[in-house]
Scaffold this active site. Structure first.
Site, PDB file in Angstrom:
ATOM      1  N   CYS A 147      -5.399  19.601  31.676  1.00 40.28           N
ATOM      2  CA  CYS A 147      -5.862  19.194  30.355  1.00 40.28           C
ATOM      3  C   CYS A 147      -4.701  18.499  29.680  1.00 40.28           C
ATOM      4  CB  CYS A 147      -6.306  20.407  29.541  1.00 40.28           C
ATOM      5  SG  CYS A 147      -6.747  20.004  27.827  1.00 40.28           S
TER       6      CYS A 147
ATOM      7  N   GLU B 154     -10.997  13.865  30.288  1.00 43.76           N
ATOM      8  CA  GLU B 154     -10.549  13.807  31.682  1.00 43.76           C
ATOM      9  C   GLU B 154     -10.829  12.406  32.210  1.00 43.76           C
ATOM     10  OE1 GLU B 154      -8.712  15.670  33.200  1.00 43.76           O
ATOM     11  OE2 GLU B 154      -9.008  17.748  32.570  1.00 43.76           O
TER      12      GLU B 154
END
Length: 258
Positions: free
Chosen positions: A2, A122
């Site tokens: 992340c 992402e």
């Protein structure tokens, strides 16, 4: 991993959502739709008040942890670090090894937090190639379908700067990291890792510094991901200087590229 997320809620909204009783903020952070490592972020922590803490009215016989909202710097600096720049490499901690890694194990034992987020980004490697011949990457935003707040599991540390005087307000640096886990369902098609989310029924035990270490791993079970939606967003999010709600707006994307 992340490496970017969005956080636009106000301190008041977060305090209500996470049942915060003590807001410890020197300033209000503006809505951030492109949260990147080393930025300040909101974090929910629980800390036992000190006897001389006038803000909580604590006494020596009152060690009950108090739930606080604080602003921490994203990128954990271990207490033993000689150089705080190590924090830029400590933005994530893998769920599978967090209890043993030297950089995280002390924080895992007693300094756990929740990092509120609207959603996270992402990058998916497409079948198309750019001018360099390398596959193009398309950013996706993953966010709850119902518009709720994500509670990402995190750790925090307090690093003491030995170069600063005892009365220097910048002597202690509060930093944090996001726990990650194996991605499944919708998220797994985009990237093999994702932030570890904590459901409401596990938040209290995770935050409580008195929770026995042996039972912590039982809390680290990836939450059901069926409530997340994923959609492509502008590549502008790749530049940390860009910020604004337009970064989380969906854009068209050909399914054949997935």
């Amino acid at each position: 991993m992340c490496g970017r997320y969005a956080s636009s809620r106000s301190p008041e909204d977060l305090a209500e959502e996470f049942e915060v009783v003590d807001t410890r903020l020197d300033k209000v952070l503006p809505p951030d739709y492109n949260v990147a490592p080393t930025k300040e972020v909101y974090a929910v922590v629980e800390r036992a008040p000190r006897p001389d803490d006038e803000e909580t009215g604590a006494t020596p016989d009152d060690p009950e942890p108090v739930r606080q909202l604080r602003a921490l710097r994203w990128g954990l600096v271990p207490f033993w670090a000689k150089d705080p720049s190590i924090g830029s490499r400590m933005i994530n901690a893998r769920m599978e090894t967090v209890a043993e890694k030297p950089a995280f194990r002390r924080a895992f034992a007693g300094r756990r937090c929740l990092l509120p987020a609207d959603g996270y980004f992402e990058w998916y490697e497409t079948q198309q190639k750019g001018k360099s011949g390398k596959p193009l990457k398309q950013p996706f935003f993953l966010t709850p379908k119902d518009g709720s707040v994500l509670a990402m599991a995190g750790l925090y540390e307090i690093w003491k700067d030995p170069t600063r005087a005892d009365d220097d307000p910048e002597r202690f640096r509060w930093t944090c990291t996001v726990l990650t886990t194996e991605a499944t369902d919708e998220a797994g098609r985009i990237h093999d890792r994702m932030p570890l989310m904590l459901t409401r029924d596990r938040r209290d035990a995770w935050l409580d510094p008195r929770t026995p270490k042996d039972s912590l791993l039982d809390l680290l079970v990836p939450a059901q991901q069926s409530g997340l939606q994923a959609y492509p967003v502008s590549t502008a999010v790749g530049n940390v200087r860009n910020n604004g709600p337009e970064l989380v707006e969906p854009i068209p994307f050909e399914e054949s590229l997935l």
